[in-house]
Scaffold this motif. Structure first.
Motif, PDB file in Angstrom:
ATOM      1  N   ASP A 173     -33.032  83.869  75.536  1.00  0.00           N
ATOM      2  CA  ASP A 173     -32.639  85.283  75.557  1.00  0.00           C
ATOM      3  C   ASP A 173     -32.700  85.865  76.969  1.00  0.00           C
ATOM      4  O   ASP A 173     -32.015  86.836  77.274  1.00  0.00           O
ATOM      5  CB  ASP A 173     -33.548  86.112  74.648  1.00  0.00           C
ATOM      6  N   TYR A 229     -30.452  92.213  77.878  1.00  0.00           N
ATOM      7  CA  TYR A 229     -29.695  92.148  76.639  1.00  0.00           C
ATOM      8  C   TYR A 229     -28.216  92.359  76.911  1.00  0.00           C
ATOM      9  O   TYR A 229     -27.821  93.302  77.578  1.00  0.00           O
ATOM     10  CB  TYR A 229     -30.201  93.214  75.663  1.00  0.00           C
ATOM     11  N   PRO A 258     -24.870  92.398  74.402  1.00  0.00           N
ATOM     12  CA  PRO A 258     -24.464  92.247  73.009  1.00  0.00           C
ATOM     13  C   PRO A 258     -23.440  91.137  72.842  1.00  0.00           C
ATOM     14  O   PRO A 258     -22.599  90.915  73.710  1.00  0.00           O
ATOM     15  CB  PRO A 258     -23.864  93.615  72.660  1.00  0.00           C
ATOM     16  N   ALA A 259     -23.517  90.451  71.705  1.00  0.00           N
ATOM     17  CA  ALA A 259     -22.551  89.403  71.384  1.00  0.00           C
ATOM     18  C   ALA A 259     -21.264  90.020  70.864  1.00  0.00           C
ATOM     19  O   ALA A 259     -20.191  89.455  71.032  1.00  0.00           O
ATOM     20  CB  ALA A 259     -23.136  88.453  70.346  1.00  0.00           C
ATOM     21  N   VAL A 295     -19.467  94.175  69.837  1.00  0.00           N
ATOM     22  CA  VAL A 295     -19.605  95.623  69.805  1.00  0.00           C
ATOM     23  C   VAL A 295     -18.568  96.159  68.827  1.00  0.00           C
ATOM     24  O   VAL A 295     -17.397  95.803  68.896  1.00  0.00           O
ATOM     25  CB  VAL A 295     -19.386  96.249  71.201  1.00  0.00           C
ATOM     26  N   GLU A 339     -23.853  97.770  68.692  1.00  0.00           N
ATOM     27  CA  GLU A 339     -23.956  96.546  69.476  1.00  0.00           C
ATOM     28  C   GLU A 339     -24.734  95.519  68.670  1.00  0.00           C
ATOM     29  O   GLU A 339     -25.809  95.812  68.150  1.00  0.00           O
ATOM     30  CB  GLU A 339     -24.659  96.823  70.803  1.00  0.00           C
ATOM     31  N   LEU A 340     -24.202  94.300  68.564  1.00  0.00           N
ATOM     32  CA  LEU A 340     -24.812  93.256  67.754  1.00  0.00           C
ATOM     33  C   LEU A 340     -25.301  92.111  68.630  1.00  0.00           C
ATOM     34  O   LEU A 340     -24.601  91.650  69.519  1.00  0.00           O
ATOM     35  CB  LEU A 340     -23.801  92.722  66.730  1.00  0.00           C
ATOM     36  N   SER A 341     -26.484  91.650  68.331  1.00  0.00           N
ATOM     37  CA  SER A 341     -27.092  90.514  69.020  1.00  0.00           C
ATOM     38  C   SER A 341     -26.693  89.228  68.321  1.00  0.00           C
ATOM     39  O   SER A 341     -26.390  89.227  67.128  1.00  0.00           O
ATOM     40  CB  SER A 341     -28.618  90.661  68.981  1.00  0.00           C
ATOM     41  N   ILE A 358     -28.795  88.448  65.129  1.00  0.00           N
ATOM     42  CA  ILE A 358     -28.752  89.261  63.910  1.00  0.00           C
ATOM     43  C   ILE A 358     -28.668  88.343  62.691  1.00  0.00           C
ATOM     44  O   ILE A 358     -27.989  87.330  62.708  1.00  0.00           O
ATOM     45  CB  ILE A 358     -27.575  90.256  63.947  1.00  0.00           C
TER      46      ILE A 358
END
Length: 130
Positions: free
Chosen positions: A22, A95, A97-98, A100, A109-111, A114
């Motif tokens: 990460d 961070y 995001p992977a 949006v 915003e998505l990690s 998730i």
């Protein structure tokens, strides 16, 4: 002679690797980071799925539930708790995001971390209120 590492020791090792991944340099893909660190991609993702499953189980055990989507409500904000391993606090978040999702009322915003159930829930809420 091989050393025997306990299950907890393996979990701690993989949690540390997940944290290190990460914190990889901005712009470096996970695949490149895994290759540079000599980590098997399949094994990495297997442990990631295991940790996500544990986080999902823990959130259910702690009775942390999102509001039901079957009910029609004027929902403007849903707080989604994030379960993460106990780690040293980071000095500066790295961070990116992977994905949006932009809607007329929100930016989500998505990690990559998730969980599937949480992602499904977010999509149901976004599509239900579009």
């Amino acid at each position: 002679m091989k050393q025997h590492i306990s299950h907890n020791g393996r979990e701690e090792h993989w949690r540390a690797l997940m944290t290190a991944c990460d914190q990889r340099p901005a712009g470096q893909s996970i695949t490149d980071w895994l290759r540079d660190n000599g980590i098997c991609k399949q094994t990495f993702y297997r442990w990631q799925r295991r940790f996500r499953g544990q986080a999902t189980e823990n959130s259910v055990d702690d009775a942390v539930c999102l509001p039901g989507s079957a009910e029609k409500s004027e929902l403007s904000f849903v707080e989604i708790p994030l379960c993460s391993p106990k780690a040293e606090p980071q000095k500066a978040p790295l961070y990116a995001p992977a994905a949006v999702i932009h809607t007329s009322h929100a930016v989500i915003e998505l990690s990559v971390e998730i969980s599937d159930p949480v992602l499904c829930r977010i999509l149901r809420e976004v599509l239900g209120h579009a």
